[in-house]
Write an enzyme that holds these catalytic residues in place. Structure first.
Site, PDB file in Angstrom:
ATOM      1  N   ARG A   1      -6.527   9.692 -11.268  1.00 28.71           N
ATOM      2  CA  ARG A   1      -5.804  10.471 -10.251  1.00 28.71           C
ATOM      3  C   ARG A   1      -5.314   9.464  -9.217  1.00 28.71           C
ATOM      4  O   ARG A   1      -6.001   9.177  -8.259  1.00 28.71           O
ATOM      5  CB  ARG A   1      -6.746  11.513  -9.648  1.00 28.71           C
ATOM      6  CG  ARG A   1      -6.129  12.532  -8.777  1.00 28.71           C
ATOM      7  CD  ARG A   1      -5.656  11.993  -7.422  1.00 28.71           C
ATOM      8  NE  ARG A   1      -6.708  11.822  -6.443  1.00 28.71           N
ATOM      9  CZ  ARG A   1      -6.718  10.827  -5.536  1.00 28.71           C
ATOM     10  NH1 ARG A   1      -5.780   9.903  -5.512  1.00 28.71           N
ATOM     11  NH2 ARG A   1      -7.695  10.746  -4.671  1.00 28.71           N
TER      12      ARG A   1
ATOM     13  N   ASN B 127      -0.612  11.619  -0.465  1.00 24.83           N
ATOM     14  CA  ASN B 127       0.185  10.410  -0.697  1.00 24.83           C
ATOM     15  C   ASN B 127       0.805  10.443  -2.074  1.00 24.83           C
ATOM     16  O   ASN B 127       0.273  11.120  -2.963  1.00 24.83           O
ATOM     17  CB  ASN B 127      -0.723   9.179  -0.595  1.00 24.83           C
ATOM     18  CG  ASN B 127      -1.372   9.067   0.761  1.00 24.83           C
ATOM     19  OD1 ASN B 127      -0.704   9.138   1.769  1.00 24.83           O
ATOM     20  ND2 ASN B 127      -2.678   8.906   0.783  1.00 24.83           N
TER      21      ASN B 127
ATOM     22  N   TYR C 115       0.880  -1.182   0.000  1.00 25.07           N
ATOM     23  CA  TYR C 115       0.000   0.000   0.000  1.00 25.07           C
ATOM     24  C   TYR C 115       0.907   1.218   0.000  1.00 25.07           C
ATOM     25  O   TYR C 115       2.071   1.129  -0.417  1.00 25.07           O
ATOM     26  CB  TYR C 115      -0.922  -0.113   1.239  1.00 25.07           C
ATOM     27  CG  TYR C 115      -2.053   0.856   1.280  1.00 25.07           C
ATOM     28  CD1 TYR C 115      -3.023   0.897   0.292  1.00 25.07           C
ATOM     29  CD2 TYR C 115      -2.168   1.760   2.345  1.00 25.07           C
ATOM     30  CE1 TYR C 115      -4.064   1.809   0.335  1.00 25.07           C
ATOM     31  CE2 TYR C 115      -3.211   2.671   2.405  1.00 25.07           C
ATOM     32  CZ  TYR C 115      -4.153   2.698   1.395  1.00 25.07           C
ATOM     33  OH  TYR C 115      -5.185   3.609   1.446  1.00 25.07           O
TER      34      TYR C 115
ATOM     35  N   ASP D 265     -14.146   6.168  -2.004  1.00 23.54           N
ATOM     36  CA  ASP D 265     -13.160   6.081  -0.919  1.00 23.54           C
ATOM     37  C   ASP D 265     -12.503   7.427  -0.638  1.00 23.54           C
ATOM     38  O   ASP D 265     -12.363   7.835   0.512  1.00 23.54           O
ATOM     39  CB  ASP D 265     -12.107   5.049  -1.339  1.00 23.54           C
ATOM     40  CG  ASP D 265     -11.139   4.733  -0.227  1.00 23.54           C
ATOM     41  OD1 ASP D 265     -11.577   4.613   0.927  1.00 23.54           O
ATOM     42  OD2 ASP D 265      -9.940   4.589  -0.512  1.00 23.54           O
ATOM     43  N   ASP D 266     -12.075   8.109  -1.692  1.00 19.91           N
ATOM     44  CA  ASP D 266     -11.316   9.348  -1.506  1.00 19.91           C
ATOM     45  C   ASP D 266     -12.171  10.444  -0.886  1.00 19.91           C
ATOM     46  O   ASP D 266     -11.680  11.269  -0.132  1.00 19.91           O
ATOM     47  CB  ASP D 266     -10.744   9.810  -2.849  1.00 19.91           C
ATOM     48  CG  ASP D 266      -9.883   8.713  -3.437  1.00 19.91           C
ATOM     49  OD1 ASP D 266      -8.827   8.431  -2.870  1.00 19.91           O
ATOM     50  OD2 ASP D 266     -10.306   8.086  -4.436  1.00 19.91           O
TER      51      ASP D 266
ATOM     52  N   ASN E  90      -5.153   7.763   7.131  1.00 18.09           N
ATOM     53  CA  ASN E  90      -5.315   7.222   5.794  1.00 18.09           C
ATOM     54  C   ASN E  90      -6.638   6.488   5.768  1.00 18.09           C
ATOM     55  O   ASN E  90      -6.992   5.813   6.750  1.00 18.09           O
ATOM     56  CB  ASN E  90      -4.160   6.265   5.470  1.00 18.09           C
ATOM     57  CG  ASN E  90      -4.141   5.900   4.008  1.00 18.09           C
ATOM     58  OD1 ASN E  90      -5.038   5.226   3.525  1.00 18.09           O
ATOM     59  ND2 ASN E  90      -3.127   6.368   3.302  1.00 18.09           N
TER      60      ASN E  90
ATOM     61  N   LYS F 278      -5.704  -2.061  -2.089  1.00 15.25           N
ATOM     62  CA  LYS F 278      -6.830  -1.752  -1.186  1.00 15.25           C
ATOM     63  C   LYS F 278      -7.527  -3.050  -0.784  1.00 15.25           C
ATOM     64  O   LYS F 278      -7.892  -3.246   0.372  1.00 15.25           O
ATOM     65  CB  LYS F 278      -7.840  -0.832  -1.877  1.00 15.25           C
ATOM     66  CG  LYS F 278      -7.304   0.547  -2.229  1.00 15.25           C
ATOM     67  CD  LYS F 278      -7.700   1.592  -1.208  1.00 15.25           C
ATOM     68  CE  LYS F 278      -7.039   2.940  -1.513  1.00 15.25           C
ATOM     69  NZ  LYS F 278      -7.160   3.907  -0.421  1.00 15.25           N
TER      70      LYS F 278
ATOM     71  N   GLU G 110     -12.541   4.402  -6.570  1.00 13.45           N
ATOM     72  CA  GLU G 110     -11.226   4.775  -6.049  1.00 13.45           C
ATOM     73  C   GLU G 110     -10.423   5.572  -7.065  1.00 13.45           C
ATOM     74  O   GLU G 110     -10.307   5.157  -8.229  1.00 13.45           O
ATOM     75  CB  GLU G 110     -10.463   3.478  -5.716  1.00 13.45           C
ATOM     76  CG  GLU G 110      -9.131   3.695  -5.044  1.00 13.45           C
ATOM     77  CD  GLU G 110      -9.277   4.249  -3.642  1.00 13.45           C
ATOM     78  OE1 GLU G 110     -10.121   3.727  -2.875  1.00 13.45           O
ATOM     79  OE2 GLU G 110      -8.571   5.213  -3.313  1.00 13.45           O
ATOM     80  N   ASP G 111      -9.857   6.662  -6.628  1.00 21.90           N
ATOM     81  CA  ASP G 111      -8.908   7.438  -7.427  1.00 21.90           C
ATOM     82  C   ASP G 111      -9.463   7.837  -8.803  1.00 21.90           C
ATOM     83  O   ASP G 111      -8.796   7.669  -9.837  1.00 21.90           O
ATOM     84  CB  ASP G 111      -7.570   6.683  -7.535  1.00 21.90           C
ATOM     85  CG  ASP G 111      -6.808   6.727  -6.211  1.00 21.90           C
ATOM     86  OD1 ASP G 111      -7.358   7.235  -5.214  1.00 21.90           O
ATOM     87  OD2 ASP G 111      -5.660   6.247  -6.167  1.00 21.90           O
TER      88      ASP G 111
END
Ligand SMILES: NC(=O)C1=CN([C@@H]2O[C@H](COP(=O)(O)OP(=O)(O)OC[C@H]3O[C@@H](n4cnc5c(N)ncnc54)[C@H](OP(=O)(O)O)[C@@H]3O)[C@@H](O)[C@H]2O)C=CC1
Ligand SMILES: CC(=O)C(=O)O
Ligand SMILES: [Mg+2]
Length: 578
Positions: A152, A427, A99, A264-265, A471, A170, A241-242
């Protein structure tokens, strides 16, 4: 419930080469006999503890984090039970490999270190085919799907299909930290192209070699994928995610009331950051329900920045000490790459730009970001100037911009408050808004500090200054476990708020005094149990749970029992009828 045996129709080498069945050297003699693998592995049966000794020794011989990453991936591809045992026993050390931060480098290098497939790829070649393709996945039961379009990836920008390592990492944490079964997870990349020129020009790149789909084409691609998944796995939890801003928000709003999903973000980051802010109130001996008295700067106005601030606003409103949501917005000052989201009609603070009418070249801001606009302050003020004017108690970094917490800004903050709360959350490590060492040095060791990726504790003037990690990994495994156990049909804002409060209440007085806000990643399974129990309760309270609670078992007992634990169980061979 824990499985006492596993069954397979496979035989011989197929057993040895299946990472979900393989036990390496640990097959007993009778298993070797019935699975047809006698003579195919070394003669001595070695149990897991011996295998772990060998694996750890080999892992420690890897010279770089990327070598360790490749080693861990190879282990996961050979023997998942051993992989998860190793990961759980060494979560703090190895989460830094599978991770953040190493997973960031692994994404950047994905196309050059690629060895073996894991997860599913849906690309622009697959339009019209997704409903059929989804049946290529070999497992009938999928509980959690993590999906990215790689637009991203952490603070590293557009990495296209290379983003696959993020869902894989994840989901490893879902299994290791949340006890989800390794057979019930599905990592997915939606390959809608990339705008990363370097990848587009790299002959080894494994994704589609065109620029990203945008607009209607993009959203109908995602629609097709969601429909395909819903068709085969209607109960699976989908974690977005992302995804870049504003797609992240648009997709969340499109699907959150229709299917069991979350971003998630935006949402789990908001839970864990709110937990940190609440725990920091406790660490400063302030009442936890005085959130409205904080003065908060958020550097970063994207998915994570806006998501985290929305969570803080929700909590202020819930605590009932602000008259309205508008009043709560006044407690947060938000900056993007141009500086403060202020009033363009006042001109810039240094007077170099003439005043503009309306939002001028800030017209890119949307209504979510404009809620934070400060009418009485100059647009684009620098962080340091904002700090000097408002004397913040909390500063959050969700910008992906390394070093934006400047010495001047942090020193000015430390001049105004006794214990500055400094959270550079971007991160991986090298994208962090400041380092732990800088934060403690510039605040004369007084900061309450948390970062998105791990830093070591800092010794400053003979005192050990504690570093926390904020996180979303601390929240999503427990949330996913709670959703899975309750079979909740939706994921709600209340679940994230309660996740935050649960985590914020986990540190002892002693820990808070020493600067520890909540248990670290080594205690992830414990944190997940608490979070899952609370999420289950919310699911039942909100009428979303579809699982019947068995009689005579406590919720925590049920959760504990539901958590998969890596252990070798006897393998029974079933006759194949095909
Ligand atoms: N710790 C954790 O659990 C998590 C951390 N993150 C981290 O947060 C970061 C941002 O993620 P996300 O919100 O999704 O990304 P986005 O791209 O959606 O948003 C980034 C935001 O940062 C702003 N920004 C960029 N450069 C600067 C700068 N020099 N000064 C001030 N603001 C700047 C951007 O402004 P503009 O729009 O003007 O370009 C934008 O508002 C990433 O590094 C990610 O790793 C994300 C999720 C969880
Ligand atoms: C942690 C995480 O989700 C991110 O940095 O994007
Ligand atoms: Mg993320």
């Amino acid at each position: 419930m824990e499985t006492m045996v596993q069954t397979t129709t496979k035989h011989g080498m197929d057993v040895i080469h299946d990472p979900l069945l393989s036990k390496g050297t640990a097959f007993s003699l009778s298993e070797r006999e019935r699975l047809g693998i006698r003579g195919l592995v070394p003669p001595r049966t070695q149990e897991m503890d011996k295998q772990l000794q060998r694996i750890i020794r080999n892992l420690r011989e890897c010279r770089t984090p990327l070598e360790k990453f490749i080693f861990m991936t190879a282990l996961q591809d050979r023997n998942e039970t051993l992989y998860y045992r190793l990961l759980i026993d060494n979560l703090e050390e190895l989460s830094q490999i599978i991770y953040t931060p190493t997973v960031g480098l692994a994404c950047q290098r994905f196309h050059s270190i690629y060895r073996r497939s894991r997860g599913m790829y849906f690309s622009t070649l697959d339009r019209g085919q997704m409903a059929a393709m989804v049946h290529n996945w070999p497992h009938d039961q999928v509980d959690v799907i993590v999906v990215t379009d790689g637009s991203r990836v952490l603070g590293l920008g557009d990495l296209g299909a290379n983003g696959m390592q993020i869902p894989i990492g994840k989901l490893s944490l879902y299994v290791a930290g949340g006890g989800i079964r390794p057979t019930s997870i599905l990592p997915v990349v939606l390959d809608v192209g990339t705008n990363n020129e370097e990848l587009l020009n790299d002959p080894l790149y494994l994704g589609m070699g065109h620029r990203r789909l945008e607009g209607e084409e993009y959203y109908s691609f995602v629609d097709e994928w969601v429909a395909a998944i819903q068709n085969r796995y209607p109960n699976a939890l989908i974690q977005f995610e992302d995804f870049k801003y504003p797609h992240a928000y648009n997709l969340l709003h499109k699907y959150q009331d229709k299917i069991c999903c979350f971003n998630d973000d935006i949402q789990s980051t908001s839970a864990v950051a709110l937990a940190g802010v609440l725990a920091a109130l406790k660490a400063r001996s302030l009442p936890i329900d005085n959130l409205n008295e904080e003065r908060i700067i958020c550097v970063g106005a994207g998915s994570a920045g806006v998501g985290v601030c929305e969570g803080i606003i929700d909590c202020m409103v819930e605590q009932g000490k602000v008259k309205s949501r508008e009043e709560a917005y006044k407690r947060i000052w938000m900056l993007d790459q141009h500086g403060l989201i202020g009033n363009p009609n006042l001109g810039t603070s240094d007077g170099t730009k003439p005043p503009t009418i309306g939002l001028g070249d800030r017209a890119n801001l949307d209504e979510r970001q404009l809620c934070y606009l400060k009418k009485d302050m100059h647009d684009r003020m620098s962080l340091e100037d904002v700090v000097k004017v408002i004397k913040p108690t909390v500063i959050l970094g969700l910008s992906g911009a390394p070093g934006v917490f400047t010495e001047g800004a942090i020193r000015a903050m430390a001049d105004g408050v006794e214990k500055p709360v400094v959270f550079p959350l971007s991160n991986p490590t090298h994208q962090s808004e400041c380092t732990a060492e800088q934060a403690f040095k510039w605040t004369d060791g007084r900061a309450i500090f948390a970062s998105g990726s791990p830093f070591k504790d800092v010794e400053y003037k003979g005192k050990i200054c504690k570093v926390n990690q904020i996180n979303n990994a601390m929240s999503f495994p427990g949330l996913g476990l709670g959703v899975t156990v309750s079979r909740s049909s939706r994921v709600t804002g209340k679940m994230f708020m309660e996740t935050a409060i649960t985590i914020a209440n986990m540190a002892s007085e002693e820990q808070l005094k020493s600067g520890i806000l909540f248990p670290g990643v080594a205690a992830l399974r414990e944190v997940s149990k608490e979070v899952a129990a609370r999420v289950c309760e919310v699911a039942y309270d909100q009428g979303l749970a579809r699982a019947q609670l068995p009689k005579g078992v406590s919720l925590k007992g049920l959760i504990e029992e539901s958590m998969w634990k890596p252990a070798y169980v006897p393998t029974i061979r079933l006759e194949s009828h095909s």
